[in-house]
Design an enzyme around this catalytic site. Structure first.
Site, PDB file in Angstrom:
ATOM      1  N   GLU A 117       0.830  -1.195   0.000  1.00  0.00           N
ATOM      2  CA  GLU A 117       0.000   0.000   0.000  1.00  0.00           C
ATOM      3  C   GLU A 117       0.869   1.250   0.000  1.00  0.00           C
ATOM      4  OE1 GLU A 117      -4.075  -1.660   2.003  1.00  0.00           O
ATOM      5  OE2 GLU A 117      -2.493  -1.088   3.363  1.00  0.00           O
ATOM      6  N   CYS A 130       3.432   8.436   1.370  1.00  0.00           N
ATOM      7  CA  CYS A 130       3.952   7.458   2.333  1.00  0.00           C
ATOM      8  C   CYS A 130       4.177   6.161   1.564  1.00  0.00           C
ATOM      9  CB  CYS A 130       2.920   7.285   3.447  1.00  0.00           C
ATOM     10  SG  CYS A 130       3.394   6.055   4.662  1.00  0.00           S
ATOM     11  N   CYS A 137       6.439  -7.228   7.178  1.00  0.00           N
ATOM     12  CA  CYS A 137       7.587  -6.752   7.967  1.00  0.00           C
ATOM     13  C   CYS A 137       8.099  -7.915   8.791  1.00  0.00           C
ATOM     14  CB  CYS A 137       7.132  -5.600   8.875  1.00  0.00           C
ATOM     15  SG  CYS A 137       8.484  -4.785   9.741  1.00  0.00           S
ATOM     16  N   CYS A 141       6.124  -5.349  15.934  1.00  0.00           N
ATOM     17  CA  CYS A 141       5.704  -4.360  16.928  1.00  0.00           C
ATOM     18  C   CYS A 141       4.247  -4.652  17.264  1.00  0.00           C
ATOM     19  CB  CYS A 141       5.891  -2.951  16.399  1.00  0.00           C
ATOM     20  SG  CYS A 141       7.605  -2.669  15.899  1.00  0.00           S
ATOM     21  N   GLU A 197      10.256  -2.369   7.231  1.00  0.00           N
ATOM     22  CA  GLU A 197      11.335  -1.672   7.922  1.00  0.00           C
ATOM     23  C   GLU A 197      12.388  -1.306   6.863  1.00  0.00           C
ATOM     24  OE1 GLU A 197      12.477  -0.330  10.963  1.00  0.00           O
ATOM     25  OE2 GLU A 197      14.071   0.089   9.541  1.00  0.00           O
ATOM     26  N   SER A 228      11.736   6.400   8.238  1.00  0.00           N
ATOM     27  CA  SER A 228      11.383   6.017   9.604  1.00  0.00           C
ATOM     28  C   SER A 228      11.895   4.611   9.895  1.00  0.00           C
ATOM     29  CB  SER A 228       9.864   6.056   9.779  1.00  0.00           C
ATOM     30  OG  SER A 228       9.517   5.575  11.065  1.00  0.00           O
ATOM     31  N   SER A 250      10.946   5.266  15.482  1.00  0.00           N
ATOM     32  CA  SER A 250       9.754   4.814  16.200  1.00  0.00           C
ATOM     33  C   SER A 250      10.159   4.517  17.634  1.00  0.00           C
ATOM     34  CB  SER A 250       9.201   3.555  15.527  1.00  0.00           C
ATOM     35  OG  SER A 250       8.750   3.883  14.240  1.00  0.00           O
ATOM     36  N   PHE A 251      10.025   5.492  18.487  1.00  0.00           N
ATOM     37  CA  PHE A 251      10.581   5.373  19.840  1.00  0.00           C
ATOM     38  C   PHE A 251       9.583   4.688  20.779  1.00  0.00           C
ATOM     39  CE2 PHE A 251      12.866   7.079  23.600  1.00  0.00           C
ATOM     40  CZ  PHE A 251      14.107   6.581  23.264  1.00  0.00           C
ATOM     41  N   HIS A 252       8.458   5.337  20.979  1.00  0.00           N
ATOM     42  CA  HIS A 252       7.265   4.735  21.577  1.00  0.00           C
ATOM     43  C   HIS A 252       7.309   4.329  23.050  1.00  0.00           C
ATOM     44  CE1 HIS A 252       5.830   4.843  17.552  1.00  0.00           C
ATOM     45  NE2 HIS A 252       6.370   3.738  17.128  1.00  0.00           N
ATOM     46  N   CYS A 370      -1.467   5.584   9.894  1.00  0.00           N
ATOM     47  CA  CYS A 370      -0.237   4.921  10.333  1.00  0.00           C
ATOM     48  C   CYS A 370      -0.537   3.591  10.988  1.00  0.00           C
ATOM     49  CB  CYS A 370       0.484   5.742  11.402  1.00  0.00           C
ATOM     50  SG  CYS A 370       0.954   7.356  10.894  1.00  0.00           S
TER      51      CYS A 370
HETATM   52  N1  SAH Z   1       8.845   0.210  10.012  1.00  0.00           N
HETATM   53  C1  SAH Z   1       9.145   1.577  10.159  1.00  0.00           C
HETATM   54  C2  SAH Z   1       8.324   2.479   9.269  1.00  0.00           C
HETATM   55  C3  SAH Z   1       6.834   2.207   9.136  1.00  0.00           C
HETATM   56  S1  SAH Z   1       5.734   2.510  10.450  1.00  0.00           S
HETATM   57  C4  SAH Z   1       9.022   2.017  11.564  1.00  0.00           C
HETATM   58  O1  SAH Z   1       8.503   1.260  12.380  1.00  0.00           O
HETATM   59  O2  SAH Z   1       9.480   3.108  11.890  1.00  0.00           O
HETATM   60  C5  SAH Z   1       5.357   4.239  10.508  1.00  0.00           C
HETATM   61  C6  SAH Z   1       4.998   4.734  11.935  1.00  0.00           C
HETATM   62  O3  SAH Z   1       3.652   4.351  12.331  1.00  0.00           O
HETATM   63  C7  SAH Z   1       5.918   4.128  12.978  1.00  0.00           C
HETATM   64  O4  SAH Z   1       6.323   5.085  13.911  1.00  0.00           O
HETATM   65  C8  SAH Z   1       5.023   3.105  13.614  1.00  0.00           C
HETATM   66  O5  SAH Z   1       5.494   2.760  14.866  1.00  0.00           O
HETATM   67  C9  SAH Z   1       3.700   3.817  13.631  1.00  0.00           C
HETATM   68  N2  SAH Z   1       2.568   2.922  13.849  1.00  0.00           N
HETATM   69  C10 SAH Z   1       2.489   1.600  13.602  1.00  0.00           C
HETATM   70  N3  SAH Z   1       1.272   1.131  13.942  1.00  0.00           N
HETATM   71  C11 SAH Z   1       0.559   2.165  14.400  1.00  0.00           C
HETATM   72  C12 SAH Z   1      -0.779   2.315  14.869  1.00  0.00           C
HETATM   73  N4  SAH Z   1      -1.601   1.293  14.890  1.00  0.00           N
HETATM   74  N5  SAH Z   1      -1.186   3.544  15.233  1.00  0.00           N
HETATM   75  C13 SAH Z   1      -0.345   4.595  15.161  1.00  0.00           C
HETATM   76  N6  SAH Z   1       0.909   4.519  14.723  1.00  0.00           N
HETATM   77  C14 SAH Z   1       1.375   3.315  14.351  1.00  0.00           C
HETATM   78 FE1  SF4 Z   2       7.437  -3.228  11.105  1.00  0.00          FE
HETATM   79 FE2  SF4 Z   2       7.469  -0.562  11.607  1.00  0.00          FE
HETATM   80 FE3  SF4 Z   2       5.213  -2.019  11.962  1.00  0.00          FE
HETATM   81 FE4  SF4 Z   2       7.270  -2.326  13.622  1.00  0.00          FE
HETATM   82  S1  SF4 Z   2       6.049  -0.448  13.355  1.00  0.00           S
HETATM   83  S2  SF4 Z   2       6.070  -3.996  12.706  1.00  0.00           S
HETATM   84  S3  SF4 Z   2       9.022  -2.076  12.250  1.00  0.00           S
HETATM   85  S4  SF4 Z   2       6.258  -1.674  10.024  1.00  0.00           S
END
Ligand code: SAH
Ligand code: SF4
Length: 396
Positions: A117, A130, A137, A141, A197, A228, A250-252, A370
């Site tokens: 997508e 995007c 992946c 996560c 990723e 990212s 993606s710190f979180h 996202c």
């Molecule tokens: N794999 C990479 C890039 C894609 S994700 C990464 O993890 O950085 C793009 C962003 O969306 C990341 O910061 C990811 O953590 C966030 N994300 C993933 N799932 C989400 C969700 N359900 N709600 C909000 N943000 C989310």
């Molecule tokens: Fe993969 Fe990024 Fe989703 Fe984590 S947040 S599962 S690294 S796409």
């Protein structure tokens, strides 16, 4: 902790493929040196190869031309030779959904019948695309929909840059010959925040971004591209050296205990290792701040203490924090923090001097926000054992 994961993840996904006899080489996705080499291999005299590369480059990436016959500054027989040996093809748009807020989500079919997508987000005076870098992946996560999808393969440079080109097709944004240069571009920014990723597909992402940044083609400057990563530490310095785009991470979470659960790659490279790598990035790229993405999960990572810990961790790093209200997906194990909680969290960061915009979810009605991306054809849920094995977590 070992660095073993990165090379393994890339190697097992590499699909060396020889072209069948008579099969044409796709020009889309070849870097300038690779294109030049391909032209020489097809019989272009060495002395002319550079010029022909320039000419073709501009046709394909500046003008968006797909038909060799239209390349009028090339001799007719040369055009015929090109048409015989090469093609200019993009992945196919299977469907296009348009959200109430104008966000467009493209379902894109790539070789092998896989789907990814791509999302276009129009904003005031700009527009962001995007793009995806992998089908699925390898990482898992726990709040991410893409993470529940089995990884099928890395995208090729052609498939990555192809997403930009097909969005420009759909937006009607290739320049017209003779028309005045339009400075306001509908597609003005790229974020590598789609499926996958990007740093586990480093070379292909790098080559595609080099093509997108090239001033004689798509010409998106390196500060208009944000990659990212979930925190593939060994590839961060390389990103600075070889791509030089902006970085988001993606710190979180603010403790290893919580980050291990949300972003399992943290078990391999923990918060300290990640921050050490990030500290060097702005210097190395002479760029602005790193964006720290922080998904707001109710009762999990959204307390005032988290906000204060985050401020401490960011000390010394030019940073801004992008707070992402959690986007729900069917079966997701979390809930979005309340608006008041998100605002309180943001206030603590702002008082400490960090810009901390709250990301407005876009395209929610079409599941384009996202973390909601996942292709319908690849819904197989991985087993826990498979997830652990693929992520190498059982050895960390
Ligand atoms: N794999 C990479 C890039 C894609 S994700 C990464 O993890 O950085 C793009 C962003 O969306 C990341 O910061 C990811 O953590 C966030 N994300 C993933 N799932 C989400 C969700 N359900 N709600 C909000 N943000 C989310
Ligand atoms: Fe993969 Fe990024 Fe989703 Fe984590 S947040 S599962 S690294 S796409």
């Amino acid at each position: 902790m070992t660095d073993a994961k990165a090379p393994i993840a890339q190697d097992f996904l590499t699909i060396p493929r020889k072209l069948d006899v008579g099969e044409k080489v796709n020009l889309v996705g070849l870097t300038r040196p690779a294109l030049q080499e391909a032209l020489v291999a097809a019989g272009t005299p060495e002395k002319q190869a550079r010029m022909r590369t320039n000419q073709l480059w501009q046709w394909v990436y500046h003008w968006g031309v797909r038909d060799f016959a239209l390349m009028t500054n090339l001799a007719k027989d040369y055009r015929a030779m090109l048409a015989d040996k090469f093609e200019i093809t993009l992945p196919e748009i299977v469907s296009r959904q348009v959200s109430q807020d104008g966000t467009r989500k493209y379902l894109v079919r790539i070789a092998g019948g896989h789907e990814v997508e791509t999302v276009y987000i129009p904003e005031e005076g700009r527009g962001t695309l995007c793009i995806s870098s992998q089908v699925g992946c390898t990482l898992t996560c726990s709040f991410c929909h893409t993470g529940t999808q089995k990884l099928v393969r890395n995208l090729t440079p052609s498939e990555i840059v192809g997403q930009i080109m097909l969005a420009r097709d759909d937006l009607g944004e290739w320049p017209e010959q003779g028309a005045p240069k339009d400075e306001t571009r509908l597609l003005s920014n790229i974020v590598l925040m789609g499926m996958g990723e990007p740093l586990y597909n480093f070379e292909n992402v790098r080559d595609a971004m080099k093509i997108a940044m090239d001033g004689e083609g798509i010409a998106l400057g390196r500060r208009r591209i944000t990659l990212s990563t979930s925190g593939v530490v060994p590839e961060i310095a390389r990103t600075a050296d070889e791509i030089g785009c902006l970085l988001a991470v993606s710190f979180h979470a603010t403790t290893d205990e919580v980050r291990d659960k949300l972003v399992p790659i943290n078990k391999r490279w923990n918060i300290e290792a990640l921050l050490d790598a990030l500290r060097e990035y702005p210097k190395a790229t002479n760029s602005e701040r790193i964006t720290f993405e922080y998904v707001m999960l109710d009762g999990v990572n959204d307390s005032d203490d988290d906000a204060r810990r985050l401020v401490k961790l960011l000390d010394g790093i030019p940073a801004k924090v992008n707070l992402i209200p959690f986007n729900e997906w069917p079966g997701a194990p979390y809930e979005r923090s309340s608006n008041n909680r998100i605002r309180a969290f943001a206030t603590i960061l702002m008082q400490a001097g960090y810009a901390s915009p709250i990301r407005t979810p876009r395209g929610e009605d079409i599941m384009a926000a996202c973390g909601q991306l996942k292709s319908a054809t690849e819904r197989a849920r991985k087993s826990r054992a498979q997830i652990a094995a693929e992520a190498g977590l059982d050895h960390s």
